[in-house]
Design a protein around this motif. Structure first.
Motif, PDB file in Angstrom:
ATOM      1  N   ALA A   1      -9.143  39.446   4.774  1.00 32.14           N
ATOM      2  CA  ALA A   1      -7.789  39.124   5.203  1.00 32.14           C
ATOM      3  C   ALA A   1      -7.120  38.383   4.057  1.00 32.14           C
ATOM      4  O   ALA A   1      -7.687  37.447   3.504  1.00 32.14           O
ATOM      5  CB  ALA A   1      -7.815  38.266   6.464  1.00 32.14           C
ATOM      6  N   MET A   2      -5.920  38.820   3.697  1.00 31.03           N
ATOM      7  CA  MET A   2      -5.221  38.233   2.559  1.00 31.03           C
ATOM      8  C   MET A   2      -3.830  37.773   2.963  1.00 31.03           C
ATOM      9  O   MET A   2      -3.255  38.281   3.910  1.00 31.03           O
ATOM     10  CB  MET A   2      -5.113  39.272   1.442  1.00 31.03           C
ATOM     11  CG  MET A   2      -6.471  39.724   0.927  1.00 31.03           C
ATOM     12  SD  MET A   2      -6.361  41.092  -0.224  1.00 31.03           S
ATOM     13  CE  MET A   2      -5.995  42.431   0.900  1.00 31.03           C
ATOM     14  N   GLN A   3      -3.315  36.816   2.207  1.00 34.13           N
ATOM     15  CA  GLN A   3      -1.975  36.304   2.412  1.00 34.13           C
ATOM     16  C   GLN A   3      -1.201  36.438   1.106  1.00 34.13           C
ATOM     17  O   GLN A   3      -1.783  36.479   0.027  1.00 34.13           O
ATOM     18  CB  GLN A   3      -1.998  34.825   2.834  1.00 34.13           C
ATOM     19  CG  GLN A   3      -2.722  34.555   4.123  1.00 34.13           C
ATOM     20  CD  GLN A   3      -4.226  34.574   3.977  1.00 34.13           C
ATOM     21  OE1 GLN A   3      -4.757  34.080   3.001  1.00 34.13           O
ATOM     22  NE2 GLN A   3      -4.917  35.148   4.936  1.00 34.13           N
TER      23      GLN A   3
ATOM     24  N   THR B   1       8.898  42.898  -1.386  1.00 35.70           N
ATOM     25  CA  THR B   1       8.181  42.127  -2.403  1.00 35.70           C
ATOM     26  C   THR B   1       7.863  40.723  -1.890  1.00 35.70           C
ATOM     27  O   THR B   1       7.398  39.882  -2.646  1.00 35.70           O
ATOM     28  CB  THR B   1       9.014  42.032  -3.700  1.00 35.70           C
ATOM     29  OG1 THR B   1      10.276  41.426  -3.397  1.00 35.70           O
ATOM     30  CG2 THR B   1       9.208  43.400  -4.327  1.00 35.70           C
ATOM     31  N   TYR B   2       8.122  40.494  -0.608  1.00 35.96           N
ATOM     32  CA  TYR B   2       7.786  39.211   0.006  1.00 35.96           C
ATOM     33  C   TYR B   2       6.274  39.126   0.169  1.00 35.96           C
ATOM     34  O   TYR B   2       5.604  40.133   0.390  1.00 35.96           O
ATOM     35  CB  TYR B   2       8.492  39.099   1.368  1.00 35.96           C
ATOM     36  CG  TYR B   2       8.390  37.741   1.999  1.00 35.96           C
ATOM     37  CD1 TYR B   2       9.006  36.638   1.424  1.00 35.96           C
ATOM     38  CD2 TYR B   2       7.686  37.546   3.181  1.00 35.96           C
ATOM     39  CE1 TYR B   2       8.921  35.381   1.995  1.00 35.96           C
ATOM     40  CE2 TYR B   2       7.606  36.297   3.770  1.00 35.96           C
ATOM     41  CZ  TYR B   2       8.215  35.215   3.173  1.00 35.96           C
ATOM     42  OH  TYR B   2       8.125  33.980   3.742  1.00 35.96           O
ATOM     43  N   GLY B   3       5.721  37.956   0.062  1.00 32.96           N
ATOM     44  CA  GLY B   3       4.282  37.762   0.203  1.00 32.96           C
ATOM     45  C   GLY B   3       3.830  37.973   1.636  1.00 32.96           C
ATOM     46  O   GLY B   3       3.930  37.078   2.466  1.00 32.96           O
ATOM     47  N   GLU B   4       3.327  39.160   1.924  1.00 34.49           N
ATOM     48  CA  GLU B   4       2.954  39.556   3.287  1.00 34.49           C
ATOM     49  C   GLU B   4       1.461  39.348   3.559  1.00 34.49           C
ATOM     50  O   GLU B   4       0.665  39.141   2.652  1.00 34.49           O
ATOM     51  CB  GLU B   4       3.296  41.036   3.505  1.00 34.49           C
ATOM     52  CG  GLU B   4       4.744  41.397   3.276  1.00 34.49           C
ATOM     53  CD  GLU B   4       5.691  40.930   4.362  1.00 34.49           C
ATOM     54  OE1 GLU B   4       5.243  40.324   5.352  1.00 34.49           O
ATOM     55  OE2 GLU B   4       6.900  41.181   4.225  1.00 34.49           O
ATOM     56  N   LEU B   5       1.099  39.464   4.834  1.00 33.88           N
ATOM     57  CA  LEU B   5      -0.296  39.430   5.263  1.00 33.88           C
ATOM     58  C   LEU B   5      -0.886  40.830   5.126  1.00 33.88           C
ATOM     59  O   LEU B   5      -0.200  41.824   5.355  1.00 33.88           O
ATOM     60  CB  LEU B   5      -0.386  38.960   6.715  1.00 33.88           C
ATOM     61  CG  LEU B   5       0.215  37.575   6.982  1.00 33.88           C
ATOM     62  CD1 LEU B   5       0.255  37.299   8.473  1.00 33.88           C
ATOM     63  CD2 LEU B   5      -0.563  36.505   6.259  1.00 33.88           C
ATOM     64  N   SER B   6      -2.167  40.898   4.771  1.00 31.88           N
ATOM     65  CA  SER B   6      -2.797  42.193   4.521  1.00 31.88           C
ATOM     66  C   SER B   6      -4.267  42.166   4.895  1.00 31.88           C
ATOM     67  O   SER B   6      -4.865  41.099   5.032  1.00 31.88           O
ATOM     68  CB  SER B   6      -2.664  42.560   3.037  1.00 31.88           C
ATOM     69  OG  SER B   6      -1.328  42.574   2.635  1.00 31.88           O
ATOM     70  N   TYR B   7      -4.812  43.375   5.021  1.00 31.40           N
ATOM     71  CA  TYR B   7      -6.250  43.552   5.251  1.00 31.40           C
ATOM     72  C   TYR B   7      -6.797  44.615   4.312  1.00 31.40           C
ATOM     73  O   TYR B   7      -6.140  45.615   4.040  1.00 31.40           O
ATOM     74  CB  TYR B   7      -6.526  44.035   6.683  1.00 31.40           C
ATOM     75  CG  TYR B   7      -6.357  43.009   7.761  1.00 31.40           C
ATOM     76  CD1 TYR B   7      -7.260  41.968   7.908  1.00 31.40           C
ATOM     77  CD2 TYR B   7      -5.292  43.091   8.654  1.00 31.40           C
ATOM     78  CE1 TYR B   7      -7.108  41.029   8.916  1.00 31.40           C
ATOM     79  CE2 TYR B   7      -5.135  42.162   9.665  1.00 31.40           C
ATOM     80  CZ  TYR B   7      -6.045  41.136   9.788  1.00 31.40           C
ATOM     81  OH  TYR B   7      -5.897  40.206  10.789  1.00 31.40           O
ATOM     82  N   LEU B   8      -8.018  44.406   3.861  1.00 31.62           N
ATOM     83  CA  LEU B   8      -8.858  45.428   3.234  1.00 31.62           C
ATOM     84  C   LEU B   8     -10.034  45.612   4.173  1.00 31.62           C
ATOM     85  O   LEU B   8     -10.677  44.636   4.566  1.00 31.62           O
ATOM     86  CB  LEU B   8      -9.381  44.959   1.877  1.00 31.62           C
ATOM     87  CG  LEU B   8      -8.474  45.095   0.681  1.00 31.62           C
ATOM     88  CD1 LEU B   8      -9.066  44.347  -0.508  1.00 31.62           C
ATOM     89  CD2 LEU B   8      -8.269  46.553   0.319  1.00 31.62           C
ATOM     90  N   ILE B   9     -10.341  46.865   4.538  1.00 26.99           N
ATOM     91  CA  ILE B   9     -11.364  47.124   5.549  1.00 26.99           C
ATOM     92  C   ILE B   9     -12.322  48.195   5.049  1.00 26.99           C
ATOM     93  O   ILE B   9     -11.902  49.273   4.636  1.00 26.99           O
ATOM     94  CB  ILE B   9     -10.705  47.590   6.869  1.00 26.99           C
ATOM     95  CG1 ILE B   9      -9.730  46.513   7.361  1.00 26.99           C
ATOM     96  CG2 ILE B   9     -11.762  47.915   7.916  1.00 26.99           C
ATOM     97  CD1 ILE B   9      -8.685  47.016   8.310  1.00 26.99           C
TER      98      ILE B   9
END
Length: 170
Positions: free
Chosen positions: A22-24, A54-62
């Motif tokens: 989980a990334m921010q 280009t806003y710093g969003e929440l992300s996932y790598l799965i």
């Protein structure tokens, strides 16, 4: 951030042998997809917000070799994230439901408001500590209402001090 960032991140992920990250504050869907491609075919990426944002969003790598899921991650509490006081600092919590070892899990990626003076001011809806406190309460209520008997993990950037005195501890 520089030309070797993705290479360094790939090395770190490979050495950690993790299944979900989980990334921010991810500012580029394109760069996130490049990272995923460098990790290999078994990795999926998801980023909240608009594709071209280009806003710093929440992300996932799965890692799809080990993690089973039927639906893409989704945001919750959008009004609270973008409404007048925006306690979630314009980043709605990003939920990922998955199966691991035949058990259902709910992962909630958050990024709370940063900064502040260490004092909760409930009379100021823009006070950073008050916003973090409100985010925590909204998330607590949402989990109790929607996932009362689930395995829920809340992770991300809480942007808070754990050593605040009790009357100002978010």
């Amino acid at each position: 951030k520089h030309e070797l960032t993705i290479e360094y991140v790939v090395e770190s992920i490979d050495s950690l042998d993790v299944d979900i990250i989980a990334m921010q504050e991810i500012t580029s869907t394109e760069e996130l997809n490049i990272l995923s491609n460098e990790l290999g075919d078994s990795w999926a990426t998801f980023r909240s917000g608009a594709v071209n944002s280009t806003y710093g969003e929440l992300s996932y790598l799965i890692n799809t070799n080990t993690i089973e899921f039927n639906n893409d991650p989704y945001t919750i509490l959008e009004w609270e994230a973008f409404g007048s006081a925006n306690p979630f600092s314009y980043r709605a919590p990003f939920v990922f439901e998955f199966i691991y070892n035949n058990q259902h899990f709910v992962l909630i990626n958050i990024h709370f408001k940063c900064c502040g003076d260490g004092i909760i001011d409930p009379l100021d809806i823009y006070d950073e500590e008050f916003r973090r406190q409100q985010s925590s309460q909204l998330l607590y209520n949402y989990i109790n209402d929607n996932f009362p008997n689930e395995n829920v993990i809340v992770l991300g950037d809480f942007n808070d001090e754990l050593l605040d005195n009790s009357e100002n501890n978010v």
